[in-house]
Design a protein around this motif. Sequence first.
Motif, short mmCIF file in Angstrom:
data_model
loop_
_atom_site.label_atom_id
_atom_site.label_comp_id
_atom_site.label_asym_id
_atom_site.label_seq_id
_atom_site.Cartn_x
_atom_site.Cartn_y
_atom_site.Cartn_z
N TYR A 17 -4.56 -40.27 -17.62
CA TYR A 17 -3.81 -41.31 -18.32
C TYR A 17 -3.05 -40.67 -19.48
O TYR A 17 -3.49 -39.66 -20.04
CB TYR A 17 -4.76 -42.36 -18.92
CG TYR A 17 -5.28 -43.37 -17.94
CD1 TYR A 17 -4.46 -44.39 -17.46
CD2 TYR A 17 -6.58 -43.31 -17.49
CE1 TYR A 17 -4.95 -45.34 -16.57
CE2 TYR A 17 -7.08 -44.26 -16.60
CZ TYR A 17 -6.25 -45.26 -16.14
OH TYR A 17 -6.73 -46.19 -15.26
N HIS A 21 -2.71 -44.86 -23.26
CA HIS A 21 -3.52 -45.59 -22.29
C HIS A 21 -4.98 -45.17 -22.39
O HIS A 21 -5.89 -46.01 -22.28
CB HIS A 21 -3.01 -45.36 -20.86
CG HIS A 21 -1.73 -46.06 -20.58
ND1 HIS A 21 -0.77 -45.52 -19.75
CD2 HIS A 21 -1.22 -47.23 -21.01
CE1 HIS A 21 0.26 -46.34 -19.69
NE2 HIS A 21 0.01 -47.38 -20.45
N LEU A 25 -8.12 -47.67 -23.18
CA LEU A 25 -9.28 -47.79 -22.30
C LEU A 25 -10.58 -47.51 -23.05
O LEU A 25 -11.57 -48.23 -22.88
CB LEU A 25 -9.15 -46.83 -21.12
CG LEU A 25 -8.28 -47.31 -19.97
CD1 LEU A 25 -8.06 -46.18 -18.99
CD2 LEU A 25 -8.91 -48.50 -19.28
N CYS A 41 -7.19 -51.17 -15.24
CA CYS A 41 -6.28 -50.04 -15.42
C CYS A 41 -5.03 -50.53 -16.16
O CYS A 41 -4.39 -51.50 -15.74
CB CYS A 41 -5.89 -49.48 -14.05
SG CYS A 41 -4.64 -48.18 -14.14
N THR A 48 -11.31 -50.56 -12.75
CA THR A 48 -11.69 -49.18 -13.04
C THR A 48 -13.19 -49.04 -12.84
O THR A 48 -13.92 -50.02 -12.81
CB THR A 48 -11.34 -48.77 -14.49
OG1 THR A 48 -12.01 -49.62 -15.41
CG2 THR A 48 -9.83 -48.79 -14.72
N CYS A 71 -9.49 -45.16 -12.35
CA CYS A 71 -8.87 -46.27 -11.65
C CYS A 71 -9.29 -46.20 -10.18
O CYS A 71 -9.25 -45.14 -9.57
CB CYS A 71 -7.36 -46.21 -11.77
SG CYS A 71 -6.54 -47.54 -10.85
N CYS A 76 -3.16 -45.08 -7.53
CA CYS A 76 -3.09 -44.73 -8.95
C CYS A 76 -4.05 -43.58 -9.27
O CYS A 76 -3.61 -42.50 -9.64
CB CYS A 76 -3.42 -45.95 -9.80
SG CYS A 76 -3.27 -45.72 -11.58
N ARG A 78 -5.68 -42.75 -11.76
CA ARG A 78 -5.66 -42.14 -13.09
C ARG A 78 -7.06 -42.18 -13.70
O ARG A 78 -7.88 -42.99 -13.33
CB ARG A 78 -4.64 -42.86 -13.96
CG ARG A 78 -3.23 -42.49 -13.61
CD ARG A 78 -2.24 -43.30 -14.43
NE ARG A 78 -0.88 -42.86 -14.21
CZ ARG A 78 -0.15 -43.17 -13.15
NH1 ARG A 78 -0.66 -43.90 -12.17
NH2 ARG A 78 1.08 -42.72 -13.03
N TRP A 79 -7.28 -41.30 -14.69
CA TRP A 79 -8.60 -41.21 -15.29
C TRP A 79 -8.52 -40.69 -16.71
O TRP A 79 -7.51 -40.13 -17.14
CB TRP A 79 -9.52 -40.33 -14.46
CG TRP A 79 -9.08 -38.89 -14.40
CD1 TRP A 79 -8.07 -38.37 -13.65
CD2 TRP A 79 -9.62 -37.81 -15.14
NE1 TRP A 79 -7.96 -37.03 -13.87
CE2 TRP A 79 -8.90 -36.65 -14.79
CE3 TRP A 79 -10.64 -37.70 -16.07
CZ2 TRP A 79 -9.17 -35.41 -15.33
CZ3 TRP A 79 -10.91 -36.46 -16.62
CH2 TRP A 79 -10.19 -35.33 -16.23
#
Length: 84
Positions: A17, A21, A25, A41, A48, A71, A76, A78-79
């Motif tokens: 991310y 973001h 989170l 997310c 997530t 996510c 996606c 993303r992490w």
Amino acid sequence: MNESKDGGPSYEPGPLYEAAHAAELESADRENPIPGGEPPCPVCGAKTARLVEEHQGPPTTGSPFRVRIVCTSDDCRRWTVYNW
């Protein structure tokens, strides 16, 4: 969602991310750290997953754990990770 070798869900991460973001989170996750309380997310809105891990090296904080938020959307993935 992809499956792991044991047939369970796979949380293989994709790209990180962006910093804003990730901070969003972490803040949302710390406010509601219960099972099922994972924030959505901020990029795609998907659910997530929160994964609590032991630090691989000496922790830089008082906790031996870190939290990885991933996510679950296959598109996606993303992490981010933060110290608990």
